[in-house]
Design a protein around this motif. Structure first.
Motif, short mmCIF file in Angstrom:
data_model
loop_
_atom_site.label_atom_id
_atom_site.label_comp_id
_atom_site.label_asym_id
_atom_site.label_seq_id
_atom_site.Cartn_x
_atom_site.Cartn_y
_atom_site.Cartn_z
N TRP A 84 0.83 -1.21 0.00
CA TRP A 84 0.00 0.00 0.00
C TRP A 84 0.86 1.25 0.00
CZ3 TRP A 84 -4.91 0.08 -1.21
CH2 TRP A 84 -5.66 -1.09 -1.04
N PHE A 85 1.85 1.27 0.86
CA PHE A 85 2.77 2.40 0.92
C PHE A 85 3.48 2.58 -0.42
CE2 PHE A 85 7.33 3.48 2.03
CZ PHE A 85 7.13 4.85 2.05
N ARG A 86 4.00 1.49 -0.96
CA ARG A 86 4.78 1.57 -2.19
C ARG A 86 3.92 1.96 -3.38
NH1 ARG A 86 9.73 -0.89 -1.79
NH2 ARG A 86 10.13 0.17 -3.77
N TRP A 87 2.70 1.42 -3.49
CA TRP A 87 1.84 1.78 -4.61
C TRP A 87 1.41 3.24 -4.55
CZ3 TRP A 87 1.50 -0.30 -9.11
CH2 TRP A 87 1.67 -1.67 -9.28
N THR A 88 1.02 3.70 -3.37
CA THR A 88 0.59 5.11 -3.26
C THR A 88 1.77 6.05 -3.52
OG1 THR A 88 0.88 5.12 -0.84
CG2 THR A 88 -1.35 4.65 -1.72
N HIS A 89 2.96 5.65 -3.09
CA HIS A 89 4.15 6.46 -3.32
C HIS A 89 4.47 6.53 -4.81
CE1 HIS A 89 8.56 7.26 -3.23
NE2 HIS A 89 8.12 8.19 -2.40
N LEU A 90 4.46 5.38 -5.47
CA LEU A 90 4.72 5.34 -6.91
C LEU A 90 3.66 6.13 -7.68
CD1 LEU A 90 6.45 4.09 -9.25
CD2 LEU A 90 4.77 2.24 -9.27
N LEU A 91 2.40 5.97 -7.31
CA LEU A 91 1.32 6.68 -7.98
C LEU A 91 1.46 8.19 -7.81
CD1 LEU A 91 -1.39 6.59 -9.51
CD2 LEU A 91 -2.51 6.45 -7.27
N ALA A 92 1.75 8.64 -6.59
CA ALA A 92 1.89 10.08 -6.34
C ALA A 92 3.01 10.67 -7.20
CB ALA A 92 2.16 10.34 -4.85
N MET A 93 4.16 10.02 -7.23
CA MET A 93 5.27 10.54 -8.03
C MET A 93 4.98 10.39 -9.52
SD MET A 93 7.97 12.19 -7.71
CE MET A 93 8.35 12.97 -9.27
N GLY A 94 4.26 9.34 -9.90
CA GLY A 94 3.88 9.17 -11.30
C GLY A 94 2.97 10.28 -11.79
N VAL A 95 2.03 10.71 -10.95
CA VAL A 95 1.14 11.82 -11.31
C VAL A 95 1.94 13.10 -11.50
CG1 VAL A 95 -0.71 13.31 -10.44
CG2 VAL A 95 -0.94 10.83 -10.28
N VAL A 96 2.87 13.37 -10.60
CA VAL A 96 3.71 14.57 -10.70
C VAL A 96 4.52 14.53 -12.00
CG1 VAL A 96 5.66 15.81 -9.66
CG2 VAL A 96 3.82 14.96 -8.21
N ALA A 97 5.15 13.40 -12.27
CA ALA A 97 5.98 13.27 -13.48
C ALA A 97 5.13 13.40 -14.75
CB ALA A 97 6.72 11.93 -13.48
N ALA A 98 3.94 12.80 -14.76
CA ALA A 98 3.07 12.88 -15.93
C ALA A 98 2.61 14.31 -16.17
CB ALA A 98 1.86 11.95 -15.76
N GLN A 99 2.25 15.02 -15.11
CA GLN A 99 1.85 16.42 -15.25
C GLN A 99 2.99 17.25 -15.83
OE1 GLN A 99 0.69 17.51 -11.28
NE2 GLN A 99 -1.43 16.88 -11.59
N ALA A 100 4.20 17.00 -15.37
CA ALA A 100 5.35 17.75 -15.88
C ALA A 100 5.59 17.44 -17.35
CB ALA A 100 6.59 17.42 -15.05
N LEU A 101 5.47 16.18 -17.72
CA LEU A 101 5.69 15.78 -19.12
C LEU A 101 4.69 16.41 -20.09
CD1 LEU A 101 6.67 12.01 -19.16
CD2 LEU A 101 7.96 13.93 -20.09
N ILE A 102 3.44 16.48 -19.67
CA ILE A 102 2.43 17.03 -20.58
C ILE A 102 2.23 18.53 -20.39
CG2 ILE A 102 1.28 14.82 -20.89
CD1 ILE A 102 -0.88 15.73 -18.96
N GLY A 103 2.99 19.12 -19.46
CA GLY A 103 2.94 20.57 -19.28
C GLY A 103 1.72 21.08 -18.54
N VAL A 104 1.19 20.28 -17.63
CA VAL A 104 0.01 20.67 -16.86
C VAL A 104 0.46 21.18 -15.48
CG1 VAL A 104 -2.10 19.78 -15.75
CG2 VAL A 104 -1.45 18.99 -18.02
N ILE A 105 -0.09 22.31 -15.08
CA ILE A 105 0.19 22.84 -13.74
C ILE A 105 -0.64 22.05 -12.74
CG2 ILE A 105 -0.01 24.86 -12.24
CD1 ILE A 105 0.41 26.58 -14.73
N CYS A 106 -0.05 21.77 -11.59
CA CYS A 106 -0.73 21.00 -10.55
C CYS A 106 -2.09 21.62 -10.21
CB CYS A 106 0.15 20.94 -9.30
SG CYS A 106 -0.63 20.08 -7.93
N PRO A 107 -3.15 20.82 -10.20
CA PRO A 107 -4.48 21.35 -9.86
C PRO A 107 -4.53 22.01 -8.48
CG PRO A 107 -4.66 19.12 -10.73
CD PRO A 107 -3.20 19.40 -10.56
N LEU A 108 -3.75 21.52 -7.53
CA LEU A 108 -3.73 22.15 -6.21
C LEU A 108 -3.20 23.58 -6.28
CD1 LEU A 108 -2.48 19.16 -4.01
CD2 LEU A 108 -4.80 20.08 -4.16
N THR A 109 -2.17 23.79 -7.09
CA THR A 109 -1.62 25.13 -7.27
C THR A 109 -2.66 26.05 -7.91
OG1 THR A 109 0.61 24.25 -7.48
CG2 THR A 109 0.24 26.45 -8.36
N LEU A 110 -3.32 25.55 -8.95
CA LEU A 110 -4.34 26.36 -9.62
C LEU A 110 -5.48 26.72 -8.68
CD1 LEU A 110 -4.53 24.44 -13.03
CD2 LEU A 110 -3.39 26.63 -12.56
#
Length: 146
Positions: free
Chosen positions: A46-72
């Motif tokens: 559970w820890f490892r999957w949520t950790h991988l998912l969280a970092m994966g979302v950040v990396a994907a947003q950066a790759l496609i040029g999307v600003i974090c929804p929390l920041t917006l």
């Protein structure tokens, strides 16, 4: 809504955002240190999957040029509250904002996020999660030494 309440909501989002960043960074440090120290929880799926998912979302947003929804969302609340600048009003906003946001080019962040994601993915290969992980403590059989 009153400006003070909008600023409070914006600060709450900032604290959550900081918590996510802390989870990703401290989580990776815990995985590496825990592997050396033989901490069992670093193999918790559970820890490892949520950790991988969280970092994966950040990396994907950066790759496609999307600003974090929390920041917006945070910035929209601050504008609605009448703030003219990005971070200028509350203690939480000032100090967490100083630690969380840097004035660098987007490409630098993309490289950092992708490099960190590579580290997280590499740790899956070197320190894989344990599919049979259990939080229950092992109770020795009567014939086993304690």
């Amino acid at each position: 809504m009153p400006a003070g309440f909008l600023r409070f909501l914006a600060d709450l989002i900032l604290v959550v955002h900081f918590g996510i960043v802390l989870y990703i960074v401290a989580g990776q440090a815990a995985i590496c240190i825990g592997w050396l120290a033989r901490w069992r929880f670093v193999r918790n799926p559970w820890f490892r999957w949520t950790h991988l998912l969280a970092m994966g979302v950040v990396a994907a947003q950066a790759l496609i040029g999307v600003i974090c929804p929390l920041t917006l969302w945070e910035n929209a609340l601050r504008r609605e509250a009448g703030d003219t600048g990005r971070y200028e009003s509350t203690f939480v906003q000032h100090w967490i904002g100083e630690w969380l946001f840097f004035d660098w080019e987007p490409e630098v962040f993309t490289a950092i996020y992708l490099g960190f994601f590579a580290l997280v993915a590499l740790s899956w290969w070197i320190i894989p999660p344990d599919r049979k992980y259990s939080t229950a403590r092992h109770k020795p059989e009567p014939s086993e030494p304690v």
